[in-house]
Structure formats: structure tokens, C-alpha cells
Scaffold this motif. Structure first.
Motif, PDB file in Angstrom:
ATOM      1  N   ASP A 235     114.985  47.268 -68.586  1.00  0.00           N
ATOM      2  CA  ASP A 235     113.702  47.042 -68.791  1.00  0.00           C
ATOM      3  C   ASP A 235     113.085  46.067 -67.899  1.00  0.00           C
ATOM      4  O   ASP A 235     111.935  46.340 -67.251  1.00  0.00           O
ATOM      5  CB  ASP A 235     113.329  46.888 -70.387  1.00  0.00           C
ATOM      6  N   ARG A 236     113.870  45.000 -67.691  1.00  0.00           N
ATOM      7  CA  ARG A 236     113.088  43.878 -67.096  1.00  0.00           C
ATOM      8  C   ARG A 236     113.277  44.524 -65.495  1.00  0.00           C
ATOM      9  O   ARG A 236     112.334  44.126 -64.720  1.00  0.00           O
ATOM     10  CB  ARG A 236     114.166  42.765 -67.017  1.00  0.00           C
ATOM     11  N   ILE A 237     114.104  45.243 -64.991  1.00  0.00           N
ATOM     12  CA  ILE A 237     114.208  45.546 -63.489  1.00  0.00           C
ATOM     13  C   ILE A 237     112.906  46.643 -63.413  1.00  0.00           C
ATOM     14  O   ILE A 237     112.394  46.537 -62.388  1.00  0.00           O
ATOM     15  CB  ILE A 237     115.455  46.606 -63.205  1.00  0.00           C
TER      16      ILE A 237
ATOM     17  N   LYS B  76     110.324  46.445 -64.971  1.00  0.00           N
ATOM     18  CA  LYS B  76     108.870  45.851 -64.846  1.00  0.00           C
ATOM     19  C   LYS B  76     108.777  45.109 -63.594  1.00  0.00           C
ATOM     20  O   LYS B  76     107.693  45.096 -63.172  1.00  0.00           O
ATOM     21  CB  LYS B  76     109.027  44.731 -66.146  1.00  0.00           C
ATOM     22  N   LEU B  77     109.973  44.588 -62.975  1.00  0.00           N
ATOM     23  CA  LEU B  77     109.849  43.752 -61.713  1.00  0.00           C
ATOM     24  C   LEU B  77     109.402  44.762 -60.781  1.00  0.00           C
ATOM     25  O   LEU B  77     108.393  44.386 -59.757  1.00  0.00           O
ATOM     26  CB  LEU B  77     111.162  43.059 -61.388  1.00  0.00           C
ATOM     27  N   GLU B  78     109.732  46.074 -60.597  1.00  0.00           N
ATOM     28  CA  GLU B  78     109.504  47.063 -59.822  1.00  0.00           C
ATOM     29  C   GLU B  78     108.087  47.361 -59.627  1.00  0.00           C
ATOM     30  O   GLU B  78     107.494  47.430 -58.712  1.00  0.00           O
ATOM     31  CB  GLU B  78     110.168  48.178 -59.943  1.00  0.00           C
ATOM     32  N   ARG B  79     107.574  47.531 -60.889  1.00  0.00           N
ATOM     33  CA  ARG B  79     106.065  47.549 -61.329  1.00  0.00           C
ATOM     34  C   ARG B  79     105.129  46.536 -60.489  1.00  0.00           C
ATOM     35  O   ARG B  79     104.166  46.663 -60.015  1.00  0.00           O
ATOM     36  CB  ARG B  79     105.583  47.925 -62.837  1.00  0.00           C
ATOM     37  N   GLU B  80     105.477  45.215 -60.909  1.00  0.00           N
ATOM     38  CA  GLU B  80     104.692  44.102 -60.498  1.00  0.00           C
ATOM     39  C   GLU B  80     104.793  44.337 -59.119  1.00  0.00           C
ATOM     40  O   GLU B  80     103.896  43.777 -58.243  1.00  0.00           O
ATOM     41  CB  GLU B  80     105.390  42.820 -60.999  1.00  0.00           C
ATOM     42  N   VAL B  81     106.009  44.429 -58.262  1.00  0.00           N
ATOM     43  CA  VAL B  81     106.248  44.484 -56.783  1.00  0.00           C
ATOM     44  C   VAL B  81     105.070  45.546 -56.303  1.00  0.00           C
ATOM     45  O   VAL B  81     104.434  45.286 -55.378  1.00  0.00           O
ATOM     46  CB  VAL B  81     107.747  44.793 -56.406  1.00  0.00           C
ATOM     47  N   ARG B  82     105.126  46.851 -56.921  1.00  0.00           N
ATOM     48  CA  ARG B  82     104.272  47.666 -56.305  1.00  0.00           C
ATOM     49  C   ARG B  82     102.785  47.269 -56.387  1.00  0.00           C
ATOM     50  O   ARG B  82     102.035  47.608 -55.592  1.00  0.00           O
ATOM     51  CB  ARG B  82     104.505  48.989 -57.150  1.00  0.00           C
ATOM     52  N   THR B  83     102.376  46.592 -57.404  1.00  0.00           N
ATOM     53  CA  THR B  83     101.126  46.286 -57.875  1.00  0.00           C
ATOM     54  C   THR B  83     100.807  45.242 -56.702  1.00  0.00           C
ATOM     55  O   THR B  83      99.725  45.399 -56.089  1.00  0.00           O
ATOM     56  CB  THR B  83     101.033  45.588 -59.088  1.00  0.00           C
TER      57      THR B  83
END
Length: 246
Positions: free
Chosen positions: A11-13, A15-22
Motif C-alpha cells: 500500500d505504501r509503494i 501511495k508513493l507511485e501516485r504522489e510521484v505521478r502527481t
């Protein structure tokens, strides 16, 4: 010894991927440059600010031109010039010029004479002519010149009947300050010669906005006939060379 792995690592990974894309998306978004809320917008070091139509016709430009000077240009959407500020006429005078829709200059300051109007040319009204009968110089035409231009042009014609000689001349001022401008024009025995008197700044030495009385004087030097003099036009015009402005 076993390494501790959080149960929610996946789940943490995610979430990090979503933040990087943003963050990546926001980095590629350019803010709208449609307002300046504070400070200056500076165009310098050879740059220009240009406004143009969808057909790539320039209607406004400010900055350094291809010739190296700095200026401003306003144009119409058909591509014709409307107003410019910059080096013109092969000088560094930074003239201001207004153009008609046909491309003619209708308003400008003088390229060579600082402080003087270039266009439009301004006429100097003159009083009506009187017969030439006196042997001494007498005023036939008179007008008041409020100086706008560096150069003055006068078109004069004088007539003398048969057996008579008459002369005409253009003078500035009166009394002890009277100054002849140009040569004396002479007519004899039915002749009707004309002349153009061109008065440059060094000849009249009047600053812009100054005043001077202009007179066309006449006299009869021989005979008994009655002569006539006409002023076809008296105009302030722009200088055409640096010598005109000296």
C-alpha cells in the motif's frame, strides 16, 4: 534474524507511485501568463515583446530592432504601419512617426532639427497684395509666423507692365531687426517671374514656438506702371539634411 517487513508495504509503494505521478504532472503544467500582479516585466538584451494576429501579422512590438536601435511599433491588422518610435531616415534621432493607411507619414518630428515639427507642414497666412507704385521698399504682404518647423519655404511671383521695373523680396522682422531672406526678385517690361525662397534654421534662428513677422516688400525702380506681387504659399516644412538644422 528475520528482516521486519511492514504488512502494508504494498500500500505504501502504491501511495508513493501516485504522489510521484502527481508531482511529475504538476511539473509539466505551465502557469497562465495572463496577468502581472506586482513588479515589472523587463524586455532587454536584444529581446522584443510582440503581439500578432492568428495570421502572424504584427500589431505591436517593443524592444530592440534588427537594426540595433530600441523602439516601439504599432500596426494595423492588415500589416500596414500605424505608429513607430525609433531610428528613421538614416539618423539616430529616435523619431516618432504616424502613418496613414496608405503608408504615408502624416505626423512626425524633425529627423535633423531637435525640438521642431516635421509634419504636417503648416501654412503661414499672409494679407492680400497691394499695387506696386512706391520707389522705396513698402510692405505688400504681411503675416505672423509662429515657428513650428526648422525650415520655411515661400513661393513668390512679381509682375511689371511694359516700360516698368518692379522688385519684391521676403523679409523677417521689422525696423532695426529687419532681415532680408533670400534674393530680390525682379520683373521688367511685362515679365512675371517667380521664385522659391528656402529659409533654413541658420537663416532665421528662431526656436520652436517663437514668433516672427514675415513681410513681402515691393518697390518700383523705373517707369510709371503699376506692378503686382503674389505669394502662392508660405509654409513651414521639415529639414531634409543636417545642414538645414544648423
Amino acid at each position: 534474524m528475520m528482516v521486519h517487513v511492514p504488512r502494508d508495504i504494498l500500500d505504501r509503494i502504491a501511495k508513493l507511485e501516485r504522489e510521484v505521478r502527481t508531482l511529475r504532472g504538476r511539473a509539466n503544467i505551465r502557469p497562465a501568463l495572463d496577468s502581472v500582479l506586482g513588479g515589472d516585466v523587463v524586455i532587454g538584451r536584444g529581446g522584443q515583446l510582440v503581439a500578432q494576429t492568428p495570421d502572424d501579422v504584427r500589431t505591436f512590438v517593443v524592444g530592440q530592432t534588427a537594426d540595433g536601435d530600441w523602439g516601439i511599433g504599432l500596426g494595423r491588422e492588415d500589416g500596414s504601419r500605424a505608429l513607430t518610435v525609433g531610428d528613421e531616415a538614416g539618423t539616430d534621432a529616435q523619431m516618432i512617426r504616424m502613418f496613414s493607411r496608405d503608408g504615408d507619414v502624416i505626423v512626425m518630428d524633425d529627423a535633423y532639427a531637435d525640438g521642431y515639427l516635421g509634419r504636417p507642414w503648416v501654412p503661414v497666412p499672409m494679407a492680400s497684395a497691394v499695387p506696386i507704385t512706391a520707389a522705396d521698399w513698402s510692405t505688400a504682404l504681411v503675416g505672423q509666423w509662429w515657428v513650428q518647423h526648422a525650415v520655411l519655404i515661400a513661393h513668390i511671383t512679381v509682375y511689371a507692365p511694359t516700360g516698368t521695373t518692379c522688385e519684391a523680396r521676403l523679409v523677417m522682422g521689422s525696423g532695426a531687426d529687419q532681415q532680408q531672406l533670400g534674393a530680390v526678385l525682379t520683373a521688367s517690361d511685362g515679365a512675371e517671374p517667380s521664385t522659391t525662397v528656402r529659409v533654413t534654421r541658420s537663416m532665421h534662428d528662431r526656436a520652436h514656438g517663437g514668433g516672427a513677422a514675415l513681410r513681402i516688400q515691393t518697390r518700383r525702380t523705373s517707369g510709371t506702371g503699376t506692378g503686382s506681387v503674389w505669394c502662392w504659399g508660405l509654409w513651414g516644412v521639415n529639414a531634409t539634411s543636417a545642414a538645414d538644422a544648423d
